[in-house]
Design a protein around this motif. Sequence first.
Motif, PDB file in Angstrom:
ATOM      1  N   ALA A 105      76.056  80.068 110.531  1.00 32.77           N
ATOM      2  CA  ALA A 105      77.718  79.784 110.036  1.00 32.77           C
ATOM      3  C   ALA A 105      78.180  80.880 109.291  1.00 32.77           C
ATOM      4  O   ALA A 105      79.268  81.455 109.684  1.00 32.77           O
ATOM      5  CB  ALA A 105      77.662  78.504 109.126  1.00 32.77           C
ATOM      6  N   ASP A 106      77.357  81.753 108.506  1.00 28.93           N
ATOM      7  CA  ASP A 106      77.927  82.478 107.573  1.00 28.93           C
ATOM      8  C   ASP A 106      77.263  83.841 107.444  1.00 28.93           C
ATOM      9  O   ASP A 106      76.196  83.882 106.741  1.00 28.93           O
ATOM     10  CB  ASP A 106      78.135  81.833 106.188  1.00 28.93           C
ATOM     11  N   TYR A 107      77.659  84.629 108.311  1.00 30.05           N
ATOM     12  CA  TYR A 107      76.834  86.188 108.600  1.00 30.05           C
ATOM     13  C   TYR A 107      77.643  87.008 108.911  1.00 30.05           C
ATOM     14  O   TYR A 107      78.811  87.127 109.347  1.00 30.05           O
ATOM     15  CB  TYR A 107      75.776  85.811 109.515  1.00 30.05           C
ATOM     16  N   THR A 108      77.267  88.362 108.518  1.00 32.99           N
ATOM     17  CA  THR A 108      77.802  89.722 109.042  1.00 32.99           C
ATOM     18  C   THR A 108      76.940  90.509 109.848  1.00 32.99           C
ATOM     19  O   THR A 108      75.983  90.727 108.845  1.00 32.99           O
ATOM     20  CB  THR A 108      78.843  90.330 108.045  1.00 32.99           C
ATOM     21  N   VAL A 109      77.222  91.505 110.714  1.00 33.73           N
ATOM     22  CA  VAL A 109      76.109  92.034 111.096  1.00 33.73           C
ATOM     23  C   VAL A 109      76.702  93.674 111.043  1.00 33.73           C
ATOM     24  O   VAL A 109      77.891  93.711 111.477  1.00 33.73           O
ATOM     25  CB  VAL A 109      75.668  91.999 112.600  1.00 33.73           C
ATOM     26  N   ILE A 110      76.105  94.588 110.383  1.00 27.53           N
ATOM     27  CA  ILE A 110      76.742  95.843 110.052  1.00 27.53           C
ATOM     28  C   ILE A 110      75.516  97.037 110.718  1.00 27.53           C
ATOM     29  O   ILE A 110      74.421  96.929 110.341  1.00 27.53           O
ATOM     30  CB  ILE A 110      76.573  95.983 108.787  1.00 27.53           C
ATOM     31  N   LYS A 111      76.198  97.863 111.595  1.00 24.66           N
ATOM     32  CA  LYS A 111      75.173  98.989 111.702  1.00 24.66           C
ATOM     33  C   LYS A 111      75.393  99.971 110.672  1.00 24.66           C
ATOM     34  O   LYS A 111      76.495 100.505 110.321  1.00 24.66           O
ATOM     35  CB  LYS A 111      75.909  99.466 113.013  1.00 24.66           C
ATOM     36  N   SER A 112      74.124 100.247 110.127  1.00 23.32           N
ATOM     37  CA  SER A 112      74.267 101.078 108.934  1.00 23.32           C
ATOM     38  C   SER A 112      72.637 101.807 108.902  1.00 23.32           C
ATOM     39  O   SER A 112      71.744 101.217 109.145  1.00 23.32           O
ATOM     40  CB  SER A 112      74.260 100.447 107.742  1.00 23.32           C
ATOM     41  N   ASP A 113      72.707 102.951 108.437  1.00 29.63           N
ATOM     42  CA  ASP A 113      71.845 103.656 108.237  1.00 29.63           C
ATOM     43  C   ASP A 113      71.155 103.492 106.723  1.00 29.63           C
ATOM     44  O   ASP A 113      71.728 104.124 105.784  1.00 29.63           O
ATOM     45  CB  ASP A 113      71.800 105.347 108.501  1.00 29.63           C
ATOM     46  N   LEU A 114      70.542 102.707 106.766  1.00 26.09           N
ATOM     47  CA  LEU A 114      70.038 102.025 105.175  1.00 26.09           C
ATOM     48  C   LEU A 114      71.184 101.488 104.702  1.00 26.09           C
ATOM     49  O   LEU A 114      72.267 100.916 105.194  1.00 26.09           O
ATOM     50  CB  LEU A 114      68.884 102.919 104.293  1.00 26.09           C
ATOM     51  N   PHE A 115      71.792 102.200 103.584  1.00 23.79           N
ATOM     52  CA  PHE A 115      72.808 101.616 102.530  1.00 23.79           C
ATOM     53  C   PHE A 115      74.148 102.143 102.926  1.00 23.79           C
ATOM     54  O   PHE A 115      75.220 102.138 102.187  1.00 23.79           O
ATOM     55  CB  PHE A 115      72.655 101.809 101.145  1.00 23.79           C
ATOM     56  N   GLU A 116      74.289 103.332 104.034  1.00 20.48           N
ATOM     57  CA  GLU A 116      75.327 104.113 104.496  1.00 20.48           C
ATOM     58  C   GLU A 116      76.634 103.362 104.306  1.00 20.48           C
ATOM     59  O   GLU A 116      77.528 103.819 103.877  1.00 20.48           O
ATOM     60  CB  GLU A 116      74.889 104.951 105.726  1.00 20.48           C
ATOM     61  N   LYS A 117      76.664 102.224 105.203  1.00 24.83           N
ATOM     62  CA  LYS A 117      77.941 101.413 105.331  1.00 24.83           C
ATOM     63  C   LYS A 117      77.929 100.273 104.515  1.00 24.83           C
ATOM     64  O   LYS A 117      78.779  99.446 104.802  1.00 24.83           O
ATOM     65  CB  LYS A 117      77.935 101.131 106.888  1.00 24.83           C
ATOM     66  N   ILE A 118      77.055  99.931 103.353  1.00 23.09           N
ATOM     67  CA  ILE A 118      77.111  98.796 102.468  1.00 23.09           C
ATOM     68  C   ILE A 118      77.993  99.263 101.567  1.00 23.09           C
ATOM     69  O   ILE A 118      77.710 100.146 100.945  1.00 23.09           O
ATOM     70  CB  ILE A 118      75.495  98.555 102.287  1.00 23.09           C
ATOM     71  N   ASP A 119      78.719  98.343 101.287  1.00 19.70           N
ATOM     72  CA  ASP A 119      79.799  98.390 100.069  1.00 19.70           C
ATOM     73  C   ASP A 119      80.201  97.460  99.271  1.00 19.70           C
ATOM     74  O   ASP A 119      81.104  97.266  98.602  1.00 19.70           O
ATOM     75  CB  ASP A 119      81.073  98.908 100.886  1.00 19.70           C
TER      76      ASP A 119
END
Length: 291
Positions: free
Chosen positions: A174-188
């Motif tokens: 139900a509640d998810y997000t998929v993020i293409k990221s090199d480790l924390f690069e695109k995590i905000d």
Amino acid sequence: MPVNAKGNRRMTQYQLVAEGIKKLNEHNVPDADIDAELLWLFVSKQDKMAYIMNRQEEVTGAVRSSYEAVIDKRSERIPLQYITGTQCFMGYDFETAPEVLIPRYDTEVLVEQANHLIHDLHSDKMSVLDMCCGSGCIGLSVALMNPGVHIDLCDISDSAIALTTKNAKRLAVADYTVIKSDLFEKIDKKYDMIVSNPPYIESDVIDGLMPEVRDHEPRLALDGDMDGLKFYKAITENAESYLNEKGYILFEIGNHQAYDVQQLLVDRRFEEIRVVKDLAGNDRVVIGRKA
């Protein structure tokens, strides 16, 4: 042995599976009897009970050819899960793909520990990041078993991102997000928990692994550099900035890496650091809490 109209030997289901076992054994395939039977259930679309009841029935040509084809693939040491396209993990059927690491039962320990912490904290509004998500088996299982918890899943691999998205939809998460990221690069953002099963095999060990892993699973998902610690170092170095106050980090580890990974957490001032063993008694998960 009787022959059919095409001149082929007539074979019952039981005899055909026995032939499959024989061929897999000739190619030194581990658990040949189990795999031969599972491949028959896959091809014939039967469950185990139906096979037991029907195993003296003759096999038709098309089904027999399909079975012999998948036995040939397994004889080449292609992993069973890449042939059938699925792997059961935490009771859920996850799709697999040749470019993505196959879920392992040992990894279920990581999910179980995440579940324990979520339940102990009595929180149904936690946010969790699954880093190096692969097939999504860790984060999606946590989401399915803890309704109300939001899961972000990230990976650098396009194939992993595609497969995680497919599995999330397949399992109706139900509640998810998929993020293409090199480790924390695109995590905000910050999380209450980070879970990760990063690549952790030493580079020079990979060539000595069994053919199923060495020749068919993606090296990107296996190789942890010469000491196997590359990704643990990179993740722990930055994890504090992405964890909420008193947030947790949980790693799957190789069975000889507990001391080194614990020390990485100590160096970054994590607290309540502990190691959890798997069912075989091997060190499998390291847990730490942000100070």
